[in-house]
Design an enzyme around this catalytic site. Structure first.
Site, PDB file in Angstrom:
ATOM      1  N   ASP A  14       4.075   5.738  -4.221  1.00 56.25           N
ATOM      2  CA  ASP A  14       5.175   6.419  -4.830  1.00 56.25           C
ATOM      3  C   ASP A  14       6.381   5.615  -4.439  1.00 56.25           C
ATOM      4  O   ASP A  14       7.434   6.095  -3.852  1.00 56.25           O
ATOM      5  CB  ASP A  14       5.526   7.991  -4.130  1.00 56.25           C
ATOM      6  CG  ASP A  14       4.372   9.074  -4.861  1.00 56.25           C
ATOM      7  OD1 ASP A  14       3.126   8.379  -5.166  1.00 56.25           O
ATOM      8  OD2 ASP A  14       4.686  10.153  -4.530  1.00 56.25           O
ATOM      9  N   CYS A  52       0.291  10.256  -9.792  1.00 55.08           N
ATOM     10  CA  CYS A  52      -0.600   9.637  -9.263  1.00 55.08           C
ATOM     11  C   CYS A  52      -2.086   9.239  -9.866  1.00 55.08           C
ATOM     12  O   CYS A  52      -2.021   8.101 -10.084  1.00 55.08           O
ATOM     13  CB  CYS A  52      -0.875  10.270  -7.839  1.00 55.08           C
ATOM     14  SG  CYS A  52       0.423  10.236  -6.656  1.00 55.08           S
TER      15      CYS A  52
END
Length: 546
Positions: A14, A52
């Site tokens: 991230d 993700c």
């Protein structure tokens, strides 16, 4: 030492490229900056998805998530708060798709992953030699083995910006000390966020989290130096997507712009920058090409280094579908200047309900200011009741992507070009976003349950027998023989070992075996993406002297 290059991947989870070497004056990233000074920055690198699991599925398979049924978020998460979810299934990948590590293992590489997978499917038995916290190239059984090692520092995960949440898996011992030192008054607040102390503190925490990942990078680079492996190891820094609201789970650059820095001594000019378009889906093909391993023809990623490097990209593509709970379908195409976004559900708002995202301090502040009526026009865009079907942004003139040009007559040619490119791409990859998720799962699991690989069988070749099935558990062989392992599961891989115990070193079967004289316990496991591993089957084999 082997002449084949090793590969070290470090994925800051991230993470946007908020590094000193990218021109960020607030960043504290001396190790990343040093890596860049000895390698190449790819400033036009983008992820295939802003969340993700789909993004990581694309990286590990070299396939676009919507082409292999990996486009919905967390399809392989069986339970939520203790309840089995109806959408639980592994991505229905075609039988020829395998994890990247397996291609390296077939060529004699030791492959380790520390430790996150999140691939939209359980990692098959053949995917890694070691996949756990503590996995490291230093654990390989032979120090001369080349390696492909992956480390996934999670300090920069979106939840690391939540107040009071600090615990993360330790990548390398000792864990570096966390330092909360970034001044909130120094950070730049994007124009679409409200400028409040809580928002600034969250952005400052993100910089501190990046600094923590930078320390891990420094430890790993030091390990290479200590092991004498620096000059023969390709080091790649990348990320899956961005961390913040309107970034993560959205196809703006704040969601899909990925850092990418590659150091390859003797092959890449130190301190260079390459502005070609690169997608994270290209990473697998590029590493195989760099290591002179054949890139499988089904891979949709394009190698940009090595002997099999393809022509430069003109476009990168990205997708977003169901994010945990609420269904969606958004597609994007980008060139070096323009971004085109297509929304399949224009009747829905931008901010679909998402419990996990709503824990983010910035999201909570954004909602608070919206309810209080203190947002300006730009900050209010994301709270619209509906979305346009098409969005078009000039990322050079409008880097924050807040001025939609889709209805601007002066951009009609660009709009049509990007629109056609997106349609062409969707047709080429066979976009499964058009298929109802329940139908896709039923086609993959017609009986409702995840299938299991069939156990291995063993064929023998001797002067007296050619391809005789010796599936029974025990048999004898003459010194001159070959053993062929196989399974009836289409697209499967057979792993084997002659070692005993839990610490056995397993290999991926590639060609017939010739065992030395003596008694052997040949242990086998069959695996494939989307299937349960087979039960372990052992063949008791005696190879006689004559």
């Amino acid at each position: 030492m082997t002449t084949r290059p090793n590969v070290l991947w470090v994925s800051f989870e991230d993470c946007l490229p908020l590094f000193g070497c990218y021109g960020d004056n607030i960043a504290r990233t001396p190790n990343v900056d040093k890596l860049a000074s000895h390698g190449c920055i790819y400033p036009n690198a983008f992820s295939t998805a802003p969340i993700c699991a789909p993004a990581r599925a694309g990286v590990i398979t070299g396939m676009y998530p919507p082409s292999i049924g990996a486009h919905h978020m967390r399809i392989s998460q069986a339970r939520l708060n203790g309840t089995v979810q109806p959408n639980h299934y592994d991505a229905p990948t075609p039988h020829f798709v395998k994890c990247l590590g397996e291609y390296f293992r077939r060529e004699g590489y030791y492959c380790s992953n520390n430790a996150k997978t999140d691939y939209q499917f359980s990692a098959p038995f053949a995917a890694w030699d070691d996949c756990r916290e503590g996995a490291h190239w230093r654990n390989r059984p032979d120090p001369d083995m080349p390696f492909f090692a992956v480390f996934n520092p999670e300090y920069t995960h979106e939840s690391g910006m939540w107040e009071g949440l600090r615990s993360r898996p330790v990548m390398v011992e000792p864990e570096p000390a966390f330092e909360a030192v970034t001044d909130p008054d120094s950070v730049e607040v994007p124009p679409y966020f409200p400028d409040t102390p809580r928002v600034r503190q969250s952005l400052a925490t993100n910089y501190d989290n990046i600094a923590q990942c930078d320390k891990v990078m420094g430890q790993l680079l030091e390990h290479l130096e200590e092991d004498g492996l620096r000059d023969n190891t390709i080091v790649v820094l990348w990320s899956d997507h961005g961390p913040m609201p309107r970034g993560k789970r959205h196809l703006y650059d704040s969601g899909i712009h990925s850092p990418m820095i590659i150091r390859w001594p003797g092959e890449i000019e130190p301190g260079s920058t390459n502005d070609q378009l690169v997608s994270t889906i290209d990473l697998g093909a590029t590493m195989l090409s760099a290591c002179d391993i054949t890139v499988p023809p089904h891979m949709q990623g394009k190698a940009f280094l090595g002997r099999q490097a393809a022509a430069e990209r003109h476009y990168v593509h990205a997708s977003l579908d169901r994010s945990d709970m609420d269904s969606d379908m958004v597609r994007a195409v980008r060139d070096k200047r323009y971004k085109y976004i297509w929304n399949a559900f224009p009747e829905k708002p931008y901010l679909l309900w998402n419990r996990f995202r709503n824990n983010h301090p910035i999201m909570q502040e954004w909602y608070r200011c919206w309810l209080e009526g203190t947002l300006n026009e730009t900050q209010s865009i994301m709270f619209a009741d509906k979305r346009p079907v098409e969005e078009l942004y000039d990322t050079q003139a409008d880097p924050f992507e807040v001025n939609n040009l889709a209805t601007d007559d002066g951009c009609s040619d660009v709009l049509e070009r990007m629109r056609q490119e997106l349609r062409t791409w969707q047709n080429e990859i066979g976009d499964l976003g058009f298929v109802d998720e329940r139908v896709m799962k039923l086609a993959h699991y017609p009986d409702g349950d995840k299938p299991e690989c069939k156990e291995a069988a063993c064929l023998i070749y001797t002067a007296e027998a050619y391809g005789e099935d010796r599936s029974p558990d025990a048999f004898s062989l003459p010194p001159k023989h070959r053993l062929q392992l196989f399974s009836g599961t289409p697209g499967c891989s057979v792993s084997f070992t002659l070692d005993e115990g839990e610490d056995a070193f397993w290999r991926v079967y590639t060609s017939p075996l010739n065992l030395p004289v003596g008694n052997h316990h040949l242990r086998t496991v069959v695996s494939r993406i989307g299937y349960h591993n087979s039960v372990e089957k052992t063949f008791e084999i005696t190879v006689k002297e004559t």
